[in-house]
Every structure is written in C-alpha cells, then in structure tokens.
Design a protein around this motif. Structure first.
Motif, PDB file in Angstrom:
ATOM      1  N   THR A  85      -8.489  -6.743 -17.937  1.00 14.46           N
ATOM      2  CA  THR A  85      -9.184  -5.165 -17.802  1.00 14.46           C
ATOM      3  C   THR A  85     -10.424  -5.547 -16.767  1.00 14.46           C
ATOM      4  OG1 THR A  85     -11.171  -5.407 -19.358  1.00 14.46           O
ATOM      5  CG2 THR A  85      -8.966  -4.278 -20.125  1.00 14.46           C
ATOM      6  N   ILE A  86     -10.755  -4.589 -15.897  1.00 15.84           N
ATOM      7  CA  ILE A  86     -12.050  -4.772 -14.950  1.00 15.84           C
ATOM      8  C   ILE A  86     -12.898  -3.093 -15.220  1.00 15.84           C
ATOM      9  CG2 ILE A  86     -11.163  -6.089 -13.543  1.00 15.84           C
ATOM     10  CD1 ILE A  86     -10.589  -3.729 -11.512  1.00 15.84           C
ATOM     11  N   ASP A  87     -13.965  -3.405 -15.033  1.00 15.82           N
ATOM     12  CA  ASP A  87     -15.029  -2.129 -15.223  1.00 15.82           C
ATOM     13  C   ASP A  87     -15.306  -1.598 -13.729  1.00 15.82           C
ATOM     14  OD1 ASP A  87     -16.856  -3.912 -14.264  1.00 15.82           O
ATOM     15  OD2 ASP A  87     -18.225  -3.352 -16.019  1.00 15.82           O
ATOM     16  N   ASN A  88     -15.120  -2.270 -12.587  1.00 10.67           N
ATOM     17  CA  ASN A  88     -15.413  -2.231 -11.432  1.00 10.67           C
ATOM     18  C   ASN A  88     -14.210  -1.975 -10.249  1.00 10.67           C
ATOM     19  OD1 ASN A  88     -16.351  -1.926  -8.555  1.00 10.67           O
ATOM     20  ND2 ASN A  88     -17.643  -3.683  -8.704  1.00 10.67           N
ATOM     21  N   ALA A  89     -13.585  -0.868 -10.288  1.00 10.62           N
ATOM     22  CA  ALA A  89     -12.325  -0.791  -9.419  1.00 10.62           C
ATOM     23  C   ALA A  89     -12.633  -0.400  -7.926  1.00 10.62           C
ATOM     24  CB  ALA A  89     -11.897   0.654 -10.041  1.00 10.62           C
ATOM     25  N   THR A  90     -13.746  -0.910  -7.502  1.00  6.19           N
ATOM     26  CA  THR A  90     -13.900  -0.652  -6.000  1.00  6.19           C
ATOM     27  C   THR A  90     -12.867  -1.445  -5.061  1.00  6.19           C
ATOM     28  OG1 THR A  90     -16.414  -1.165  -6.904  1.00  6.19           O
ATOM     29  CG2 THR A  90     -15.914  -0.889  -4.486  1.00  6.19           C
ATOM     30  N   HIS A  91     -12.440  -2.803  -5.631  1.00  2.00           N
ATOM     31  CA  HIS A  91     -11.426  -3.361  -4.626  1.00  2.00           C
ATOM     32  C   HIS A  91     -10.002  -3.220  -5.465  1.00  2.00           C
ATOM     33  CE1 HIS A  91     -15.001  -4.678  -2.501  1.00  2.00           C
ATOM     34  NE2 HIS A  91     -15.324  -5.036  -3.404  1.00  2.00           N
TER      35      HIS A  91
ATOM     36  N   GLU B 138     -11.761 -13.193  -8.211  1.00  5.29           N
ATOM     37  CA  GLU B 138     -13.010 -14.009  -7.430  1.00  5.29           C
ATOM     38  C   GLU B 138     -13.337 -13.665  -6.239  1.00  5.29           C
ATOM     39  OE1 GLU B 138     -12.992 -18.190  -8.681  1.00  5.29           O
ATOM     40  OE2 GLU B 138     -14.774 -18.299  -7.178  1.00  5.29           O
ATOM     41  N   ARG B 139     -12.225 -13.664  -5.467  1.00  2.00           N
ATOM     42  CA  ARG B 139     -12.443 -13.541  -3.787  1.00  2.00           C
ATOM     43  C   ARG B 139     -13.106 -11.847  -3.827  1.00  2.00           C
ATOM     44  NH1 ARG B 139      -7.249 -13.258  -1.684  1.00  2.00           N
ATOM     45  NH2 ARG B 139      -7.037 -15.166  -2.864  1.00  2.00           N
ATOM     46  N   TYR B 140     -12.556 -11.011  -4.604  1.00  2.00           N
ATOM     47  CA  TYR B 140     -13.167  -9.754  -4.626  1.00  2.00           C
ATOM     48  C   TYR B 140     -14.294  -9.243  -5.496  1.00  2.00           C
ATOM     49  CZ  TYR B 140      -9.009  -8.611  -1.786  1.00  2.00           C
ATOM     50  OH  TYR B 140      -8.275  -8.393  -0.929  1.00  2.00           O
ATOM     51  N   GLU B 141     -14.984 -10.409  -6.085  1.00  2.00           N
ATOM     52  CA  GLU B 141     -16.181 -10.297  -6.879  1.00  2.00           C
ATOM     53  C   GLU B 141     -16.038  -9.483  -7.914  1.00  2.00           C
ATOM     54  OE1 GLU B 141     -19.391  -9.990  -4.170  1.00  2.00           O
ATOM     55  OE2 GLU B 141     -19.119 -11.934  -3.434  1.00  2.00           O
ATOM     56  N   THR B 142     -15.160  -9.350  -8.735  1.00  2.00           N
ATOM     57  CA  THR B 142     -14.671  -8.304  -9.636  1.00  2.00           C
ATOM     58  C   THR B 142     -14.268  -9.140 -10.859  1.00  2.00           C
ATOM     59  OG1 THR B 142     -13.463  -6.962  -7.961  1.00  2.00           O
ATOM     60  CG2 THR B 142     -12.974  -6.556 -10.322  1.00  2.00           C
ATOM     61  N   SER B 143     -15.301  -8.859 -11.924  1.00  2.00           N
ATOM     62  CA  SER B 143     -15.291  -9.682 -13.069  1.00  2.00           C
ATOM     63  C   SER B 143     -14.288  -8.942 -14.044  1.00  2.00           C
ATOM     64  CB  SER B 143     -16.724 -10.023 -13.933  1.00  2.00           C
ATOM     65  OG  SER B 143     -17.224  -8.595 -13.856  1.00  2.00           O
ATOM     66  N   ILE B 144     -13.611  -9.996 -14.823  1.00  2.00           N
ATOM     67  CA  ILE B 144     -12.713  -9.347 -15.876  1.00  2.00           C
ATOM     68  C   ILE B 144     -13.328  -9.360 -17.279  1.00  2.00           C
ATOM     69  CG2 ILE B 144     -10.560 -10.239 -17.064  1.00  2.00           C
ATOM     70  CD1 ILE B 144      -9.784 -11.733 -14.305  1.00  2.00           C
ATOM     71  N   ASP B 145     -13.212  -8.218 -17.915  1.00  2.00           N
ATOM     72  CA  ASP B 145     -13.685  -8.177 -19.301  1.00  2.00           C
ATOM     73  C   ASP B 145     -12.873  -8.931 -20.498  1.00  2.00           C
ATOM     74  OD1 ASP B 145     -16.234  -7.137 -18.414  1.00  2.00           O
ATOM     75  OD2 ASP B 145     -15.495  -5.067 -18.619  1.00  2.00           O
ATOM     76  N   MET B 146     -11.782  -8.235 -20.588  1.00  2.42           N
ATOM     77  CA  MET B 146     -10.774  -8.609 -21.693  1.00  2.42           C
ATOM     78  C   MET B 146      -9.515  -9.167 -20.803  1.00  2.42           C
ATOM     79  SD  MET B 146     -10.694  -5.268 -24.252  1.00  2.42           S
ATOM     80  CE  MET B 146      -9.588  -6.009 -25.212  1.00  2.42           C
ATOM     81  N   ILE B 147      -8.707 -10.038 -21.650  1.00  2.77           N
ATOM     82  CA  ILE B 147      -7.685 -10.674 -21.172  1.00  2.77           C
ATOM     83  C   ILE B 147      -6.781 -10.929 -22.273  1.00  2.77           C
ATOM     84  CG2 ILE B 147      -8.794 -12.952 -20.761  1.00  2.77           C
ATOM     85  CD1 ILE B 147      -6.938 -13.274 -18.313  1.00  2.77           C
TER      86      ILE B 147
END
Ligand code: ADP
Ligand code: ASP
Ligand code: MG
Length: 440
Positions: free
Chosen positions: A348-354, A329-338
């Motif tokens: 899983t994430i689709d945005n690997a910026t952080h 949440e702190r890195y504003e990275t959303s999770i798709d599958m868990i």
C-alpha cells in the motif's frame, strides 16, 4: 523552558482565548505555539481553491465573511483603545493582502502565502491580548527561524541557532508566542508543515531549545483509544510510549500531526496532551516508558491505494522484490503495508502522485492490480502480537472484509487494510469487541 501548543479551538473563541491566557499566566518562562483560530485555515484553503478556479467573487465573499468575524473578535477582546487600534491595523493589512491575492495567478507559493495568514493573525491578536492583560510577552516570528530543507525535513541546525539568537536579542519576556504550521522552505519562500502542522512546530521547537516538556493543548482530554469522531464511548489513555504514539499519529489519529513525536523521542522530551477546556483532567503523557500490554488503541488512515503485483513467472523469482522496491524508491513513494505470497506481493501507498508511472514500470515484468479508496486500521499496544487476548481480533475479522493484514512487523502494531466504505463500521465493531464487552 516548556513549549505549549494551543490548537484552533483553543484560540477560536473569546472564552477560550481567555482560558488560554489563564493557563499560561504562571510567571514561568515558556514558548507558546498557536494554530490559526478554528475554521480560518479551512476558509483560507477554500479561498485559494476559488482563486485557482478563477472564481474571484466566491473568494471575495469568503474574505468578507472572515474579516467580519475577525473585527467582532478583536472588538470584543480589547478594552485598551491603543492596543485595539494597533491590532485592527494589523488585521486590516492582512485582509488587504488577502484581497490582493484574488487578482494573482494561482501557484503553490500563492497558496502557501494565503494559508500562512491564519497563524499570523492568531498570534498577533493573542500576544496583544495577553500584553493588555499584563503578561510580559514577545512575538517570535516563525518565519525568522523555522525552516525546512530540500527533503522537507526541519533544518534543525538553522532552527536551533536562530531561535536562540532571536530570544537573546528580544527584551526579556515570560511568554514567547510564535506561529505553528508556517515555515520557510529551502529557497526561503513561505511554506508550511502540512495540515495540522502546529503540533510538529511545537516538538521541533521543543527539540531546538531542549525543552523540559512539550504540551499539546487541544479540545479533548488526551489521546483516546479510538477515533471519537466515529466511535462513541472512547476513553482517554493516560500513558503512551513514543513508539505507540508515533504509530497512531502516522496511521491517522487526527489529534497529532503524523511527525509530532519524531523531533523529541531521541532527546527523551516528554509530550503531554491536555484539554484547554478541562485543564485539570490528566490527559496523556507520552514518554519512553511502556505501560500495560495488549491492544491499547485503534486509529484509521484514509486515502490508501493497494497495489497487487503478480510475478510473470509462477514462482517468486529471486530479485523480484528488489526490482519492485527500486521503482518505488525512484518515485520517492514510501510503502506502508506489505504482504507476500509465492506468486504475488501486495503493498500500500498513501501518496498516489506517481501511481501511473509506477504501475507502468511494474507492468514491464508483472501483472498489476490497483485498488483505490482503501483505509488502514491500525491497532497499537505494547507486545500486542504476544498478548493472550489478541486472538479475539481474529474472531471479529470473520465479519470484516479484510484486503490485507500485517502482523508481526513490530511488536506493537497490527494493521488491517479494508475498503474505506467499511471504515466506520469496522472501527465501531473493533471497539465494541476489544474495549467494551470484553476487557483486553
Ligand atoms: P487542534 O485544532 O487542537 O490541533 P485537532 O482537531 O487537530 O485539534 O485534534 C483534536 C481532535 O482529534 C479531537 O477533537 C478528535 O475529534 C480528533 N481525534 C481523532 N482521533 C483521536 C484520538 N484517538 N484521540 C483523541 N482525539 C482524536
Ligand atoms: N492551522 C493549520 C491547520 O489547520 C495548522 C494546525 O492547526 O495545526 O492545518
Ligand atoms: Mg491539530
């Protein structure tokens, strides 16, 4: 009023432009949203990459090629000398600005400005063309009303107020043509709704004007049950629910921008997908209605990163998941599958910026493994987890190397995580088994 959006191919040739004119020319008032002519946005992206890499001559060569093709198109499209001259002047201006960009220092704003030229060109050319053909048309500049907020979400209040104001101020017309994709950001700078964003423009406008329907006209006869770029014998689906369409678009079905249905689903504005080249074929109608049961369609999304987080202690301690989620949440990275087990969590994430920073924080209290180049295969349909044929899916999985599976998160979705190298083969295998040899 209806909103009709035409994609790149639909405005990408003289023949198709004429076809679009015939489709919209029925005296009904409408808003027409256009993409850039096919190939243009890709060329503009390449131009900005060359500018970024300080390869001016490569950028200039592409600009020259693009300008020639625009000259040819306008020459062929306009018989009225006065309109032709006016359009040529506009096109020349855009190419002048494009050439000047090659001397500028690259930044995000320069990129956004360059990629906005595609839609500015297509809408100017198209509206001039239909005016020549006798259609009562007005150009609605998207940058005068389309705006995103601090969270990159459409600023619906601003959009609604301004689009109404502009339409009221303009002379009466039957067709209001506007640019898809482009918008202003919260600081009033040129921005966009990401690649493929014209679909999203259409539904944002649809919601703003409370349209009776939004139509997305493209180069295929509706939403197919699998990705036609990788699988043969795919077939169009006549009806999808908003939920099904949202899942498929989010999980990679290129025919719709991932956010397309978001603005209209609550307002219950139907979205219809139609084929510009075959206007009489039914296409796909997306509404709240639910049709059929069982697996209806498959889509795939690339560029996924899987992260396995193993608890330092043997048992999944209470509070462990909370700690993990807080980091994402702190890195504003959303999770798709868990998925979880007693000692580990995979997600899983689709945005690997952080990614690096996230992993570093996770490693303070767990063991972390990262797998790149993953793809999510998403199977969608009404009540699929209850359907008596869904078990067939598990028979195929013995031949597929599945890294994660998500089943039961919602009634209408099953997701599989696989290595991207196996994507095409898996899509084909699932298609053969689920849609061809055995009817589900
Ligand atoms: P446009 O330029 O009109 O926006 P796109 O290229 O963005 O068109 O989207 C249409 C393309 O999406 C089709 O030509 C097809 O190759 C691809 N596609 C991927 N998945 C699907 C699907 N499930 N159904 C239909 N088309 C799909
Ligand atoms: N022209 C933009 C793109 O190619 C937007 C769109 O076509 O929807 O991504
Ligand atoms: Mg598209």
């Amino acid at each position: 009023m209806r909103v009709l959006k035409f994609g790149g191919t639909s405005v990408g040739s003289i023949e198709n432009i004429i076809q679009v004119k015939d489709i919209i020319n029925d005296q009904e008032k409408k808003v027409v949203v256009l993409s850039a002519m096919s190939g243009t946005t890709n060329a503009l992206v390449t131009i900005s990459e060359h500018i970024k890499n300080e390869q001016k001559s490569k950028a200039s060569a592409i600009i020259d090629g693009l300008e020639i093709s625009y000259k040819e198109t306008t020459q062929a499209l306009f018989s009225n000398e006065e309109i032709l001259l006016n359009v040529q002047e506009y096109v020349q201006d855009i190419f002048y600005y494009l050439r000047r960009s090659t001397d500028k220092k690259y930044d995000q704003l320069l990129y956004n400005t360059i990629v906005s030229y595609g839609e500015l060109l297509s809408t100017y050319i198209f509206s001039a063309y239909i005016r020549q053909e006798g259609v009562r048309v007005q150009l609605l500049p998207a940058l005068d009303f389309m705006r995103i907020d601090r969270n990159n979400e459409p600023d619906n209040f601003y959009i609604r107020q301004n689009i109404h104001r502009i339409i009221d101020e303009l002379p009466v017309a039957d067709v209001y043509v506007t640019q898809g994709f482009i918008c202003l950001d919260v600081d009033g700078q040129v921005s966009n709704l990401q690649r493929g964003g014209s679909d999203y423009t259409a539904t944002i406008i649809g919601a703003a004007i409370r349209a009776e329907e939004v139509q997305i006209w493209t180069d295929i006869d509706g939403f197919h049950n699998n990705d036609p770029r990788f699988v043969t014998n795919t077939t169009p689906i006549s009806n999808l629910s908003f939920d099904e369409a949202a899942e498929l678009a989010y999980f990679g079905a290129k025919i719709l921008h991932p956010q397309t249905v978001t603005p209209v689903r609550e307002l219950d504005i139907p979205v219809r997908l139609k084929n510009t080249m075959e206007p009489n074929s039914y296409g796909t109608l997306i509404t709240h209605d639910v049709h059929g049961e069982g697996i209806k369609a498959i889509a795939a999304k690339d560029g996924i990163t899987a992260i396995k987080i193993k608890s330092g202690r043997m048992l999944l301690a209470h509070g462990f998941l909370k700690k993990i989620f807080e980091i994402f949440e702190r890195y504003e990275t959303s999770i798709d599958m868990i998925t979880t087990s007693e000692i580990a969590v995979s997600l899983t994430i689709d945005n690997a910026t952080h990614l690096e920073a996230i992993v570093e924080e996770l490693e303070r209290f767990s063991f972390v493994e990262v797998d790149n180049e993953q793809s999510i295969i998403c199977l969608v349909g009404n009540s699929i987890i209850y359907h008596n044929q869904t078990h067939k899916l598990f028979q195929i999985l013995q031949d597929v190397d599945v890294r994660m599976i998500s089943y039961g998160g919602s009634h209408n979705n099953i997701s599989l995580l696989i290595h991207s190298d196996h994507k095409i083969e898996t899509l084909q295998r699932l298609h053969r088994y689920l849609f061809e040899s055995i009817t589900v």
